[in-house]
Design an enzyme around this catalytic site. Structure first.
Site, mmCIF file in Angstrom:
data_model
loop_
_atom_site.group_PDB
_atom_site.id
_atom_site.type_symbol
_atom_site.label_atom_id
_atom_site.label_comp_id
_atom_site.label_asym_id
_atom_site.label_seq_id
_atom_site.Cartn_x
_atom_site.Cartn_y
_atom_site.Cartn_z
ATOM 1 N N HIS A 1 0.845 -1.206 0.000
ATOM 2 C CA HIS A 1 0.000 0.000 0.000
ATOM 3 C C HIS A 1 0.876 1.251 0.000
ATOM 4 C CE1 HIS A 1 -3.252 2.789 1.143
ATOM 5 N NE2 HIS A 1 -2.351 3.310 1.961
ATOM 6 N N GLU A 2 1.910 1.272 0.837
ATOM 7 C CA GLU A 2 2.787 2.444 0.897
ATOM 8 C C GLU A 2 3.547 2.631 -0.413
ATOM 9 O OE1 GLU A 2 2.295 4.499 3.112
ATOM 10 O OE2 GLU A 2 1.131 3.188 4.436
ATOM 11 N N HIS B 1 1.648 4.566 -2.924
ATOM 12 C CA HIS B 1 1.798 6.027 -2.862
ATOM 13 C C HIS B 1 3.044 6.482 -3.623
ATOM 14 C CE1 HIS B 1 -1.543 6.719 -0.253
ATOM 15 N NE2 HIS B 1 -1.046 6.036 0.762
ATOM 16 N N HIS C 1 3.179 9.061 -6.757
ATOM 17 C CA HIS C 1 4.089 10.200 -6.823
ATOM 18 C C HIS C 1 4.826 10.214 -8.157
ATOM 19 C CE1 HIS C 1 7.423 12.676 -4.597
ATOM 20 N NE2 HIS C 1 6.809 13.371 -5.534
#
Length: 226
Positions: free
Chosen positions: A99-100, A103, A107
């Site tokens: 999940h991280e 991100h 980006h």
């Protein structure tokens, strides 16, 4: 029941929902922390593979202390994973780690909602610090101009939380799709991944709901005194 009393009850209900959401995410994470993934990969392994597969070889992964302290740092372009997620090979660990990374991929691709969130963050950070003082002073002393400004500043915080929702859901969807397509997990393990990510997303929904109801309540108080 008056409007303000009714809104107060709704805010209390939303607050209880938030507590339940936090309890659920901790419980769900703990449950699936006891279930190792069949490939035996750790959260670090999954995150590194996912970053490299998306051309993010230069994005490091760092372990950090604390439970559920996982996050992606867009300023330093670093994925930081809590120690249980970094070192363990559970369903919870690989789910949160990916999940991280979702991100980080957002980006890289300049995902519009993430870009918007980054751009308004300085304004929101400033506004959220002043809003409580303006609201208290405005309503306590009957200075409706201050109260109105406080409501405006608080609205920025609510907007930020609402913008955060699609950012978080998109990161989770990216994580699930890549985890299955790249074979980080087996198809039968996707159910556990979904439970972990959905529980985490619920905390963001509850927080946004509380803030939105609070904003409506402040507007109601303001209109009743105008």
């Amino acid at each position: 029941m008056s409007f303000n009393n009714g809104m107060f009850v709704l805010v209390i209900i939303a607050f209880l929902l938030s507590l339940w959401a936090q309890f659920r995410v901790k419980g769900t994470f703990k449950r699936w922390s006891n279930v190792p993934n069949q490939n035996g990969i750790t959260g670090y392994d999954a995150a590194r593979q996912m970053l490299d597969a998306n051309g993010l070889h230069d994005v490091p992964i760092e372990p950090v202390r604390g439970a559920l302290s996982d996050h992606y740092d867009p300023i330093n372009r670093v994925v930081r994973l809590s120690e249980p997620v970094y070192y363990e090979n559970s369903i919870s660990a690989v789910s949160v780690a990916c999940h991280e990374v979702g991100h980080a991929i957002q980006h890289k691709e300049s995902y519009p909602m993430l870009v918007l969130r980054h751009r308004i963050f300085p304004v929101v950070n400033f506004a959220s610090g002043l809003a409580p003082f303006l609201l208290i002073a405005g309503f306590m002393f009957g200075a409706m101009n201050l109260a109105g400004l406080g409501i405006l500043f608080f609205s920025a915080t609510v907007a930020f939380q609402l913008i955060t929702l699609p950012v978080e859901f998109n990161a989770s969807n990216r994580a699930r799709e890549i985890m299955v397509s790249e074979g980080y997990i087996r198809n039968e393990e996707e159910k556990g991944v979904a439970k972990v990510l959905n529980a985490a997303a619920l905390t963001y929904v509850a927080a946004a709901l509380i803030s939105l109801l609070e904003l409506i309540r402040y507007i109601g108080i303001f209109n009743s005194r105008d």
